[in-house]
Motif scaffolding. Structure first.
Motif, PDB file in Angstrom:
ATOM      1  N   ILE A 190      35.313   6.015  48.238  1.00  0.00           N
ATOM      2  CA  ILE A 190      35.257   6.675  49.541  1.00  0.00           C
ATOM      3  C   ILE A 190      35.936   8.049  49.502  1.00  0.00           C
ATOM      4  N   GLY A 191      37.076   8.139  48.837  1.00  0.00           N
ATOM      5  CA  GLY A 191      37.761   9.418  48.746  1.00  0.00           C
ATOM      6  C   GLY A 191      37.004  10.418  47.893  1.00  0.00           C
ATOM      7  N   PHE A 192      36.389   9.926  46.838  1.00  0.00           N
ATOM      8  CA  PHE A 192      35.623  10.791  45.933  1.00  0.00           C
ATOM      9  C   PHE A 192      34.499  11.500  46.669  1.00  0.00           C
ATOM     10  N   VAL A 193      33.724  10.756  47.445  1.00  0.00           N
ATOM     11  CA  VAL A 193      32.570  11.375  48.102  1.00  0.00           C
ATOM     12  C   VAL A 193      33.011  12.306  49.230  1.00  0.00           C
ATOM     13  N   MET A 217      40.740   8.434  41.841  1.00  0.00           N
ATOM     14  CA  MET A 217      41.708   7.577  41.161  1.00  0.00           C
ATOM     15  C   MET A 217      42.602   6.846  42.147  1.00  0.00           C
ATOM     16  N   ALA A 218      42.852   7.442  43.301  1.00  0.00           N
ATOM     17  CA  ALA A 218      43.581   6.717  44.344  1.00  0.00           C
ATOM     18  C   ALA A 218      42.792   5.486  44.764  1.00  0.00           C
ATOM     19  N   MET A 230      50.377   2.002  43.475  1.00  0.00           N
ATOM     20  CA  MET A 230      49.594   2.288  42.280  1.00  0.00           C
ATOM     21  C   MET A 230      48.564   3.381  42.561  1.00  0.00           C
ATOM     22  N   ALA A 231      48.045   3.398  43.776  1.00  0.00           N
ATOM     23  CA  ALA A 231      47.125   4.471  44.162  1.00  0.00           C
ATOM     24  C   ALA A 231      47.830   5.820  44.066  1.00  0.00           C
ATOM     25  N   ILE A 232      49.063   5.871  44.516  1.00  0.00           N
ATOM     26  CA  ILE A 232      49.837   7.113  44.473  1.00  0.00           C
ATOM     27  C   ILE A 232      50.129   7.520  43.029  1.00  0.00           C
TER      28      ILE A 232
END
Length: 275
Positions: A190-193, A217-218, A230-232
């Motif tokens: 979702i963040g990538f797009v 990667m987040a 871990m996302a951070i």
């Protein structure tokens, strides 16, 4: 890989060259937003694999084809000022040979991804690795600046000082918000797009950042681990690697080797090895 897929990948590479590498990638972002909506709605259709990351807008095909065409247009045809220019549509030059190069690299990217994912099952983001390999190939085939560009003696290649702090701020901040959203929705891309779509501001000439390696990667790390921490962590690693890739391979050069792709395939490999 079927004959039809090879022909389609050629067309996708030509399309990426025709409208420009970055515009093609921006379309991947906007079509990806549709895919996110379908995924959250529970629609059972592989929109991402067919459209966003498929033969039409897949970065390893359309973006990579467009980037290779730009390198050819600048360094061999001498019609484009800089081979690292991924904004200019190659339609500007009405030269079929430039479009054909885009198509050939569209096939090349599709074949690399097929081998990495379908044949060898390499544990990484195979699309990102294909984009990186394609960019390196185009540099050596069409360019003359070498893998690390024409570096000035004494020029730092490692992020440090203010730039390193900036990377960390981006990684922590975007990692937190996109990690939360990705874990909540279960959609890692979702963040990538969203980030890919925001590059329309770069195309418009504004100083917007490229953040898709950080937000992807987040999402990947967040969904894989279920932890925003871990996302951070992995978003921050990707931010630093993206900066490093830019200074190492995509500055003072005559073609585009994509720093976010460099960061994504390395960081994804780490995530898959750990989780």
């Amino acid at each position: 890989m079927t004959l039809f897929m090879i022909l389609a990948a050629f067309g996708g590479g030509v399309f990426g060259a025709l409208i420009g590498a970055l515009p093609a990638f921006i379309f991947a972002g906007f079509t990806g937003l549709i895919g996110v909506g379908l995924a959250i709605a529970g629609v059972d259709y592989d929109w991402f694999g067919t459209i966003t990351f498929g033969v039409l807008f897949g970065p390893h095909i359309a973006f990579a084809g467009g980037a290779a065409a730009a390198a050819f247009a600048a360094n061999k045809k001498k019609v484009l000022e800089n081979g690292a220019d991924i904004l200019t549509p190659m339609n500007k030059f009405a030269d079929p040979s430039i479009l054909i190069v885009g198509g050939i690299f569209g096939i090349y990217g599709a074949l690399i991804n097929h081998l990495l994912a379908g044949v060898w099952s390499v544990p990484t983001d195979t699309v990102a690795l294909a984009v990186f390999v394609s960019g390196v190939t185009a540099r050596f085939v069409f360019g003359s600046s070498g893998l690390t560009g024409n570096k000035v003696d004494g020029k730092s290649k490692m992020p440090s000082g203010k730039s390193l702090v900036y990377d960390v701020v981006l990684g922590v901040s975007l990692g937190a918000v996109i990690g939360y959203v990705s874990i909540s929705t279960g959609v890692a891309v979702i963040g990538f797009v969203i980030s890919a779509a925001t590059l329309i501001f770069v195309q418009a000439g504004w100083d917007a950042p490229g953040t898709h390696h950080i937000t992807l990667m987040a999402g990947v790390a967040g969904v894989a681990s279920g932890s925003i921490w871990m996302a951070i962590v992995f978003a921050t690693i990707a931010a630093i690697l993206g900066d490093l890739g830019g200074t190492l391979m995509n500055s003072d050069c005559d073609s585009h080797i994509d720093p976010p792709a460099f960061a994504i395939f390395i960081t994804t490999t780490l995530v898959l090895l750990i989780f």
